[in-house]
Design a protein around this motif. Structure first.
Motif: not given
Length: 125
Positions: A11, A17, A38, A48, A50, A102-105, A110, A112
């Motif tokens: 990750t 963001e 993105l 968001v 990706a 897969t994106v995590e905020q 952000v 990825v």
């Protein structure tokens, strides 16, 4: 830059963001040697998404495309791809597939997920 490895995935923090436009436009970042696009899932959305930065049809740069309702539209031939599954829209016999990530905020950033086999390189714009 923040890197975390879990279960063969890495990750990586790629941007803030606030760097992601809210009007459906797409930006790209070079992450671990690959260009990643993105965008917001929908204009005005906080979510968001990706995906790979080039259309699998003729390698058109998707940063010149648009995203609406989670679909990216290629600027050259108007192919549409679902940004969650990578499948083509309205083209059921196509074998083209858009890679998605897969994106995590988290905390205004952000992140990825990539395969951890990628070499460690800096994120650049």
């Amino acid at each position: 830059m923040s890197n975390q490895k879990t279960d063969g995935l890495k990750t990586i923090m790629v941007c803030a963001e606030t760097d992601i436009p809210t009007d459906g436009s797409v930006i790209t970042r070079s992450v671990e040697g690959q260009q990643i696009a993105l965008a917001r899932h929908n204009p005005g959305s906080k979510r968001v998404i990706a995906f790979e930065s080039r259309c699998p049809h003729m390698q058109a740069p998707l940063k010149f495309g648009r995203v609406v309702d989670g679909e990216v539209v290629c600027p050259w031939h108007f192919f549409r791809f679902d940004t969650e599954t990578g499948n083509t829209i309205a083209c059921p016999n196509s074998e083209m597939h858009l890679a998605t990530f897969t994106v995590e905020q988290r905390d205004g950033n952000v992140l990825v997920q990539l395969n951890s086999e990628s070499s460690d390189r800096a994120v650049s714009q």
